[in-house]
Design a protein around this motif. Structure first.
Motif, PDB file in Angstrom:
ATOM      1  N   ASP A 229       0.861  -1.183   0.000  1.00 28.05           N
ATOM      2  CA  ASP A 229       0.000   0.000   0.000  1.00 28.05           C
ATOM      3  C   ASP A 229       0.893   1.227   0.000  1.00 28.05           C
ATOM      4  O   ASP A 229       1.694   1.413   0.934  1.00 28.05           O
ATOM      5  N   ASP A 230       0.745   2.076  -1.019  1.00 28.57           N
ATOM      6  CA  ASP A 230       1.560   3.293  -1.048  1.00 28.57           C
ATOM      7  C   ASP A 230       1.166   4.199   0.106  1.00 28.57           C
ATOM      8  O   ASP A 230      -0.015   4.379   0.381  1.00 28.57           O
ATOM      9  N   ALA A 242       6.066   2.482   0.880  1.00 21.60           N
ATOM     10  CA  ALA A 242       4.886   1.627   0.770  1.00 21.60           C
ATOM     11  C   ALA A 242       4.923   0.699   1.976  1.00 21.60           C
ATOM     12  O   ALA A 242       5.987   0.402   2.514  1.00 21.60           O
ATOM     13  N   SER A 245       1.322  -5.074   3.209  1.00 16.69           N
ATOM     14  CA  SER A 245      -0.006  -5.298   3.764  1.00 16.69           C
ATOM     15  C   SER A 245       0.040  -6.375   4.850  1.00 16.69           C
ATOM     16  O   SER A 245       0.715  -7.391   4.703  1.00 16.69           O
TER      17      SER A 245
END
Ligand code: SAM
Ligand code: SF4
Length: 339
Positions: A229-230, A242, A245
């Protein structure tokens, strides 16, 4: 700390506040990483270096002008004699103008310094490590030994220092270790940042272009394995982050070549000889050694030199490898300006 000359903090011509000073405390190093130095480096005569007292004075002045973060680097900062005394002294500013005192190191001396770093108020450090294979480590650093660095990392983690690993992405060298490095760092609770190799200084026979591994490509390989996730965090620095996750691990990307990151730049860099570089990738500099040495009891000339320098901070660097040509190269080594 109050701003001693009671005028506004340092703002450059592009309206960027300067709140971060990186200080190279020595150009010497106990390694000879192939992308950083040639094997036979000529180091500066010691008399040309700022003394630790001069370094302290100039750092204090920057903090009084609004700098909130100091990163001590080099060369290898932990090989400078007396460096722990300098850090101990600089720690008086923490919470008194300074938010963070931090360090970038190759880790070779960490095992013996971890405790003292913690005691000096350092909370986070960056450790540079490009491979977890002992033979490849010896090849890339020329003079380094991997077990010594791993021992240093363990010692630092043990005393509670937070570590970010810095890894230079090197074509044909650590491509096959990408996942190993990320998983190893994540397993120890460490973030990891990948860096594109920059054209800085003569490194002998090594070729920059053959070393260059674009982080665009590296990122797409990571995407094939991790859900990333950025993050929208800006440190005012070159790294984009980033998050892996389902974990707290962050992966950083420093992409001077494939994505220019200068628009939010908040930093300037002091060399061990007292030259201030307003941009890592440009030759423009300002001499702070003369006002330091020639006006020992009077800070005004030093403040003026710092302000004048910040007014000349360029918009950004010009590094470029496109069309298989290197441009924007700068002549000094990273170890001189401080990476
Ligand atoms: N000796 C310490 C170390 O290695 O962490 C601090 C100084 S070193 C110059 C700082 C960082 O610059 C290291 O992470 C190193 O990998 C990186 N570096 C050196 N030369 C570079 C280059 N030409 N391009 C990109 N990164 C470079
Ligand atoms: Fe030394 Fe750091 Fe340069 Fe390697 S990258 S030669 S450890 S200054």
């Amino acid at each position: 700390m109050a701003n001693m000359d009671s005028t506004p903090s340092l703002i450059d011509p592009f309206n960027r506040p300067i709140s971060y000073l990186r200080v190279s405390v020595t150009d010497r190093c106990d390694f000879r990483c192939v992308y950083c130095m040639s094997e036979n480096m000529n180091f500066l005569p010691k008399r040309e270096l700022l003394t630790l007292e001069e370094l302290d004075r100039v750092c204090t002045m920057f903090i009084s002008l609004g700098v909130r973060k100091l990163r001590i680097t080099g060369g290898e900062p932990l090989v400078r004699r007396g460096i722990m005394g300098f850090l101990n002294s600089a720690s008086r500013h923490i919470g008194n103008g300074l938010d963070e005192l931090t360090l970038t190191t190759n880790g070779s001396q960490l095992a013996r310094h971890a405790d003292s770093l913690k005691a000096a108020g350092v909370r986070r450090i960056n450790v540079s490590l490009d491979t977890l294979d002992p033979d490849k480590f010896a090849e890339i650093t020329r003079w380094g030994r991997l077990p010594q660095v791993l021992e240093g990392i363990e010692a630092a983690l043990k005393v509670g220092l937070r570590i970010k690993i810095n890894t230079v992405a090197l074509k044909g060298f650590n491509e096959d270790e990408l996942f190993t490095l990320v998983d190893w760092a994540g397993g120890k609770g460490m973030d990891i940042t990948f860096i594109e190799v920059m054209p800085m200084g003569d490194i002998g026979n090594e070729s920059r272009l053959s070393q260059f591994w674009s982080l665009r490509e590296l990122r797409s390989r990571l995407d094939s394995r991790y859900a990333l996730d950025d993050l929208d965090v800006s440190t005012g620095g070159p790294a984009r982050y980033a998050q892996v996750s389902g974990s707290s691990q962050r992966i950083g990307f420093i992409t001077p070549l494939s994505h220019n990151f200068c628009e939010n730049c908040n930093r300037v860099r002091l060399t061990c000889t007292g030259m201030l570089y307003m941009c890592l990738g440009q030759e423009g500099n300002a001499d702070l050694k003369s006002p330091l040495r020639n006006h020992q009891g009077n800070d005004a000339p030093l403040i003026k030199a710092i302000r004048d320098a910040v007014e000349r901070k360029p918009k950004g660097h010009d590094f470029d490898y496109s069309r298989q040509r290197i441009s924007g190269q700068v002549s000094r080594h990273m170890s001189h300006t401080g990476g």
